[in-house]
Every structure is written in C-alpha cells, then in structure tokens.
Design a protein around this motif. Structure first.
Motif, PDB file in Angstrom:
ATOM      1  N   GLY A  26      -8.093   8.990   7.375  1.00 33.46           N
ATOM      2  CA  GLY A  26      -8.224   8.225   8.609  1.00 33.46           C
ATOM      3  C   GLY A  26      -7.876   6.756   8.468  1.00 33.46           C
ATOM      4  N   LEU A  27      -7.142   6.381   7.421  1.00 35.70           N
ATOM      5  CA  LEU A  27      -6.807   4.979   7.197  1.00 35.70           C
ATOM      6  C   LEU A  27      -5.502   4.569   7.859  1.00 35.70           C
ATOM      7  N   PHE A  28      -4.693   5.562   8.294  1.00 37.67           N
ATOM      8  CA  PHE A  28      -3.393   5.266   8.881  1.00 37.67           C
ATOM      9  C   PHE A  28      -3.202   6.018  10.183  1.00 37.67           C
ATOM     10  N   ARG A  29      -2.553   5.350  11.136  1.00 31.60           N
ATOM     11  CA  ARG A  29      -2.089   6.035  12.333  1.00 31.60           C
ATOM     12  C   ARG A  29      -0.844   6.811  11.971  1.00 31.60           C
ATOM     13  N   ARG A  30      -0.551   7.855  12.751  1.00 28.29           N
ATOM     14  CA  ARG A  30       0.558   8.742  12.388  1.00 28.29           C
ATOM     15  C   ARG A  30       1.882   7.993  12.324  1.00 28.29           C
ATOM     16  N   GLY A  31       2.087   7.009  13.213  1.00 25.82           N
ATOM     17  CA  GLY A  31       3.347   6.288  13.219  1.00 25.82           C
ATOM     18  C   GLY A  31       3.547   5.431  11.993  1.00 25.82           C
ATOM     19  N   GLU A  32       2.448   5.044  11.349  1.00 25.89           N
ATOM     20  CA  GLU A  32       2.537   4.200  10.169  1.00 25.89           C
ATOM     21  C   GLU A  32       3.036   4.969   8.944  1.00 25.89           C
ATOM     22  N   LEU A  33       2.945   6.296   8.988  1.00 26.11           N
ATOM     23  CA  LEU A  33       3.350   7.095   7.836  1.00 26.11           C
ATOM     24  C   LEU A  33       4.835   6.954   7.536  1.00 26.11           C
ATOM     25  N   VAL A  34       5.650   6.763   8.580  1.00 28.40           N
ATOM     26  CA  VAL A  34       7.096   6.694   8.383  1.00 28.40           C
ATOM     27  C   VAL A  34       7.608   5.259   8.483  1.00 28.40           C
ATOM     28  N   ALA A  35       6.705   4.295   8.477  1.00 31.62           N
ATOM     29  CA  ALA A  35       7.126   2.893   8.475  1.00 31.62           C
ATOM     30  C   ALA A  35       7.547   2.494   7.064  1.00 31.62           C
ATOM     31  N   ARG A  36       8.547   1.621   6.975  1.00 28.65           N
ATOM     32  CA  ARG A  36       8.991   1.132   5.680  1.00 28.65           C
ATOM     33  C   ARG A  36       7.941   0.176   5.108  1.00 28.65           C
ATOM     34  N   VAL A  37       7.762   0.242   3.804  1.00 30.46           N
ATOM     35  CA  VAL A  37       6.785  -0.629   3.145  1.00 30.46           C
ATOM     36  C   VAL A  37       7.075  -2.093   3.450  1.00 30.46           C
ATOM     37  N   GLY A  38       8.367  -2.455   3.474  1.00 30.21           N
ATOM     38  CA  GLY A  38       8.726  -3.844   3.729  1.00 30.21           C
ATOM     39  C   GLY A  38       8.378  -4.323   5.117  1.00 30.21           C
ATOM     40  N   ALA A  39       8.150  -3.377   6.048  1.00 35.92           N
ATOM     41  CA  ALA A  39       7.810  -3.739   7.425  1.00 35.92           C
ATOM     42  C   ALA A  39       6.307  -3.736   7.672  1.00 35.92           C
ATOM     43  N   LEU A  40       5.536  -3.343   6.683  1.00 28.89           N
ATOM     44  CA  LEU A  40       4.087  -3.263   6.845  1.00 28.89           C
ATOM     45  C   LEU A  40       3.441  -4.636   6.678  1.00 28.89           C
ATOM     46  N   SER A  41       2.324  -4.816   7.357  1.00 26.23           N
ATOM     47  CA  SER A  41       1.552  -6.041   7.191  1.00 26.23           C
ATOM     48  C   SER A  41       0.851  -6.016   5.837  1.00 26.23           C
ATOM     49  N   LEU A  42       0.312  -7.156   5.448  1.00 19.31           N
ATOM     50  CA  LEU A  42      -0.429  -7.242   4.195  1.00 19.31           C
ATOM     51  C   LEU A  42      -1.615  -6.282   4.201  1.00 19.31           C
ATOM     52  N   GLY A  43      -2.303  -6.204   5.337  1.00 19.13           N
ATOM     53  CA  GLY A  43      -3.443  -5.295   5.441  1.00 19.13           C
ATOM     54  C   GLY A  43      -3.034  -3.843   5.328  1.00 19.13           C
ATOM     55  N   GLN A  44      -1.900  -3.458   5.912  1.00 16.50           N
ATOM     56  CA  GLN A  44      -1.425  -2.085   5.823  1.00 16.50           C
ATOM     57  C   GLN A  44      -1.036  -1.727   4.392  1.00 16.50           C
ATOM     58  N   ARG A  45      -0.376  -2.659   3.698  1.00 14.07           N
ATOM     59  CA  ARG A  45      -0.017  -2.395   2.302  1.00 14.07           C
ATOM     60  C   ARG A  45      -1.262  -2.300   1.431  1.00 14.07           C
ATOM     61  N   ARG A  46      -2.273  -3.093   1.759  1.00 13.46           N
ATOM     62  CA  ARG A  46      -3.537  -3.006   1.030  1.00 13.46           C
ATOM     63  C   ARG A  46      -4.168  -1.636   1.241  1.00 13.46           C
ATOM     64  N   ARG A  47      -4.070  -1.117   2.464  1.00 12.84           N
ATOM     65  CA  ARG A  47      -4.664   0.193   2.758  1.00 12.84           C
ATOM     66  C   ARG A  47      -3.986   1.316   1.975  1.00 12.84           C
TER      67      ARG A  47
END
Length: 270
Positions: free
Chosen positions: A180-201
């Motif tokens: 439950g740490l990620f929304r489904r759309g975040e699964l296919v996001a590029r690492v370089g496009a993720l926020s600092l908090g998302q990369r931490r997650r």
C-alpha cells in the motif's frame, strides 16, 4: 524493457479494474497473484461477507519480515552477537576499537553531523570495507540508507523495487501492491521522474519486503509523510530482531528504548 513495462502496466490495470468492480477505492489486495480470476472472486466474496456484516475492509499493518530461523528455530542457534566490530578504521571518518551488538538488542546511535554515524552503518551493512579491522554480521541484515538508492533514472519504480529479489515478477508486484505504499500509476513511472519522497518509499518497501534478522536504519523517517512514519515506527516496535538506528527525529528518539551510543569524530564516547 518494453515487455517489463507491458506486464507491469497490465498488473496495474488489473488492480484498477478489481478496485472498480469491488466498489472500494482504497482496497489493498493481500493476495500475491493479482492475475488470477480466482483471486478476484475470493476478494469479491470476502467483500460481500464484510458488507453483509457492516464491517470495514481490513488493512494489514506494515511489518518487517523476520528470517525463518528467527521465527521457528531455537534461540541457541542464533549467534549471541548479531554484529561484531573490532579495530575498525576508516581514516578521517571512523575508529571503533570494539563494538558488539547482541541478538535482539536495540541500539540508537547519536552524534552531530559528520560524527561518523552513517559510516558506522555502512560498515555494519558491508557496503563500506574498512581500511583495517573487521566487522562480522552473523545474521541477515537489511539496510535502509539515509539517502535514496541511486537506481538508474530510466528504470521503472516497480523495476527498482524488484531489483535483486531473485523472485518472479508477479510475486514481487503482488507484494509491492499489498504494502500500500504506491498508487498503481506510480509503478510505471520512471525513477528519474519520482519525487524524493517516492524514491525513499522504494527503499522502504524493499526493506519491508525482504526477510532480515537485523535492521540498520539511517534516518528512517526522512522524506516520509507523518502517517507513513508512524506506520514504520509501529512496525519497528513490533519487530523482535536486532535494530541499529540513527535518527534526528526527536519524537522517535524520545520513545526509543534500548542502548544508546554516542559518536564524536568517528569514535564512541558514550
């Protein structure tokens, strides 16, 4: 890469359809298959029973996974020392004559910025080899570093989570979604496009997903939402293994129960 993207997208779309059909937007599937019509039928059946009894869909709390020996094995099969450091030297950064962390012990490492706290955890985790001395980790270690792991920017978030697991993609994705740490759309996001908090997650999810006897946590609540930081702290309280923690979080430190060691200029002074 295209095949991986397609399979991850298919898994995410299936989860979205399952949520719509189940009629509960916050549903977090605990079934690891995510591709099985049987799993979907079972989920619908469970939801129907819960609605009939006017009960809410249960959400499993986050928990760290102990290694099987910790759960089922006799205590005397575990080394009395989870971590042992002797004559460790990292010039200009760390000088530890002797440090032993016992199995099941909790240790909070304190000190000012630059005192050597992160270096100590790097050595304990085996990601930094000291110039001299030894560090023996006698049990399985999981390490959450202070800064997000530098996964390639073109990787997908799910790809970063799965990296090095040695398991099948479907099992990995099932576990990632169940946390439950990620929304489904975040699964296919590029690492370089993720926020600092998302990369931490991503790093937090990897620690929760892999069994370990020893947790090395360097500023674990950094870049996390207050709710997720609270979830992590509750999981830490429930973990029966060994913990070595570095944190400037005043609330977390005030509630910490265990041994405290203080570093100055890379040396233990308390």
């Amino acid at each position: 890469m295209r095949e991986l993207e397609a399979r991850i997208s298919a898994a995410a779309e299936l989860l979205a359809r399952a949520r719509e059909e189940l009629g509960h937007g916050e549903f977090r599937a605990s079934d690891r298959s995510h591709g099985s019509s049987g799993a979907l039928r079972r989920a619908k059946s469970r939801l129907g029973r819960l609605q009939a009894n006017e009960a809410a869909v249960p959400v499993e709390p986050l928990r760290f996974i102990p290694c099987p020996l910790s759960v089922a094995g006799p205590a005397d099969q575990l080394s009395p020392a989870a971590l042992e450091l002797a004559d460790v030297r990292v010039p200009g950064r760390l000088g530890i004559d002797r440090l032993q962390v016992r199995t099941g012990e909790r240790v909070l490492v304190t000190g000012s910025n630059g005192a050597g706290k992160s270096t100590l955890l790097d050595v304990m985790a085996g990601v930094l080899k000291p110039v001299s001395g030894t560090c023996a980790a006698n049990q399985v270690v999981a390490y959450l570093r202070q800064h997000p792991t530098g996964f390639p920017a073109h990787w997908l978030a799910a790809q970063a989570f799965c990296h090095g697991s040695g398991r099948g993609l479907e099992e990995d994705l099932g576990q990632l979604l169940s946390l439950g740490l990620f929304r489904r759309g975040e699964l296919v996001a590029r690492v370089g496009a993720l926020s600092l908090g998302q990369r931490r997650r991503i790093d937090v999810a990897r620690v929760f997903a892999r069994p370990a006897d020893v947790l090395l946590l360097d500023e674990p609540t950094n870049h996390l939402s207050p709710a997720l930081a609270d979830d992590l702290e509750r999981a830490l309280d429930a973990f029966a293994g060994t913990v070595v923690l570095v944190s400037h979080d005043r609330a977390l430190r005030s509630r910490f129960s265990g041994r405290r060691i203080h570093l100055e200029n890379g040396r233990i002074v308390q």
